[in-house]
Design an enzyme around this catalytic site. Structure first.
Site, PDB file in Angstrom:
ATOM      1  N   HIS A 123       0.819  -1.221   0.000  1.00  0.00           N
ATOM      2  CA  HIS A 123       0.000   0.000   0.000  1.00  0.00           C
ATOM      3  C   HIS A 123       0.852   1.269   0.000  1.00  0.00           C
ATOM      4  O   HIS A 123       0.341   2.353  -0.269  1.00  0.00           O
ATOM      5  CB  HIS A 123      -0.988  -0.002   1.177  1.00  0.00           C
ATOM      6  CG  HIS A 123      -0.374   0.263   2.511  1.00  0.00           C
ATOM      7  ND1 HIS A 123      -0.082  -0.731   3.430  1.00  0.00           N
ATOM      8  CD2 HIS A 123       0.005   1.408   3.121  1.00  0.00           C
ATOM      9  CE1 HIS A 123       0.420  -0.203   4.518  1.00  0.00           C
ATOM     10  NE2 HIS A 123       0.487   1.105   4.354  1.00  0.00           N
ATOM     11  N   ASP A 153       0.117  -7.738   1.477  1.00  0.00           N
ATOM     12  CA  ASP A 153       0.452  -6.309   1.524  1.00  0.00           C
ATOM     13  C   ASP A 153       1.958  -6.094   1.578  1.00  0.00           C
ATOM     14  O   ASP A 153       2.453  -5.259   2.334  1.00  0.00           O
ATOM     15  CB  ASP A 153      -0.231  -5.614   2.710  1.00  0.00           C
ATOM     16  CG  ASP A 153      -0.152  -4.088   2.595  1.00  0.00           C
ATOM     17  OD1 ASP A 153       0.027  -3.589   1.475  1.00  0.00           O
ATOM     18  OD2 ASP A 153      -0.259  -3.405   3.642  1.00  0.00           O
ATOM     19  N   SER A 227       4.722   2.762   7.879  1.00  0.00           N
ATOM     20  CA  SER A 227       4.387   1.589   7.076  1.00  0.00           C
ATOM     21  C   SER A 227       5.563   1.175   6.204  1.00  0.00           C
ATOM     22  O   SER A 227       6.148   1.998   5.487  1.00  0.00           O
ATOM     23  CB  SER A 227       3.177   1.882   6.183  1.00  0.00           C
ATOM     24  OG  SER A 227       2.015   2.026   6.950  1.00  0.00           O
TER      25      SER A 227
END
Length: 385
Positions: A123, A153, A227
């Site tokens: 992402h 992911d 992230s």
């Protein structure tokens, strides 16, 4: 006159020698006289390397891992308004009226190979037209997407730079709840940041974040921009890739999730070798084995206590159907690995090698048996945009 000069020089020499001795052995006496009414303080002695790191400091771990953690800047070109071809639209709004603002994003990544491979979240880079990687030593490089795996992911990038710092991979399989960990990344774009905490839980799933979930939960502060960053142990070894947080405010609330490094290594090797992640598939519709479902299928309560996943449907001509598995069968283990939930069954089957026979433990009408199944290849889901 000569005698007086000799006496004076000897006296000065003795006084200087006495001052030197006092200044060396009792410097506080000299400082007290020199500073007058200045405040007296007590300073801790420096360490052997000149530092004064306290006991239990994570400085060594942070130093070992931080160099291999990078910041990732992404940008996506502005979308063109379809009305731009209309001359009246351009007349009222101008040539720039149909242009939206370019989209930019921030994230983190971890250098896992001297060849320049970087592990990060899908992402973070999904849909990006331009990806720039910034190293901790301020070097910058354009990154190329080698491959992505939306179901976990994860994404693999590659940069072309010399003398890259590389993180050491740890073992996420030996983690225990309570182990201290550090989260390293670039939260909110403020620059590389290190936070500490412990492993709060293991094997978190059914969160609705990814298709395949086996998260490490930690209370180390993870915020937007973290992230794709590193979750490391107290020796600076990579344990996971920071991925998501539970938050009502948008910031850290002490519940963060990281993908185990074991999953990251599997995805890395598959993408670099084959260009994609290949997973097993047997063609069944599973459901968690609850007492109500068990009663409907005539399964004894003892079987429910033993655990397993019941199949409410089996795809015709699918790998499971061809092996003789039927609706109503309870899958208790896959290739010797016990399964208790639908998520565990999905992950276990996905880990099978397509085309290679694997035994499935099946409970049918209170009789336990092993059935060999040759899994097919799981199709990659289409991403809705």
């Amino acid at each position: 006159m000569r005698k007086f000069w000799l006496l004076f020089s000897q006296t000065v020499t003795v006084l200087l020698a006495a001052y030197f001795v006092v200044a060396t052995l009792q410097p506080q006496w000299v400082n007290r006289q020199a500073l007058g009414n200045a405040i007296s303080v007590i300073e801790a002695p420096a360490g052997p390397d000149g530092s004064a790191a306290p006991a239990g400091s994570f400085a060594a771990a942070a130093k070992a891992a931080s160099a291999a953690v990078v910041s990732i800047n992404t940008s996506k070109a502005a979308a063109r308004n379809p009305n731009m071809n209309d001359p009246w639209f351009r007349f009222f709004f101008g040539d720039q009226g149909g242009q939206n603002e370019p989209q930019v994003g921030l994230g983190s990544g971890v250098i896992v190979s001297p060849s320049g491979y970087i592990l990060t979240n899908n992402h973070v880079v999904e849909g990006a037209d331009d990806i720039e990687v910034i190293l901790n030593d301020t070097r910058r490089a354009k990154a190329k997407v080698i491959g992505t795996d939306p179901e976990t992911d994860l994404a693999i990038l590659k940069i072309e730079l010399d003398k890259l710092p590389v993180i050491v991979l740890g073992s996420s399989d030996t983690l225990q709840v309570g182990d201290p960990v550090l989260a390293i990344g670039n939260p909110f774009g403020v620059g590389q940041t290190v936070t500490s905490g412990i492993v709060s839980a293991l094997g978190r799933n059914q969160l609705g974040i990814n298709t395949f979930e086996n998260f490490i939960q930690t209370d180390a502060a993870i915020n937007p921009g973290n992230s794709g960053g590193a979750l490391v142990d107290t020796q600076g070894r990579l344990l996971g890739i920071n991925t998501a947080i539970y938050s009502r405010s948008g910031g850290s609330m002490g519940i963060g999730f990281a993908i185990p490094v074991s999953t990251g290594k599997q995805v890395l090797e598959s993408i670099v070798k084959d260009g994609q992640v290949t997973r097993g598939w047997i063609g069944v519709e599973p459901q968690d084995l609850s007492p109500e479902v068990a009663e409907a299928f005539g399964i004894k309560p003892e079987a429910v206590k033993a655990g397993g996943v019941i199949l409410t449907g089996v795809l015709q001509n699918g790998p499971a159907a061809q092996a003789g598995i039927l609706p109503g069968d309870v899958i208790t283990d896959v290739a010797g690995k016990p399964v208790r939930t639908v998520t565990e069954l999905l992950s276990a089957v996905a880990g099978l090698k397509p085309g290679t026979s694997a035994p499935l433990g099946v409970l049918r009408k209170d009789k336990k048996t092993d059935i060999a199944v040759v899994p097919g290849t799981r199709q990659r889901p289409k991403i809705q945009r």
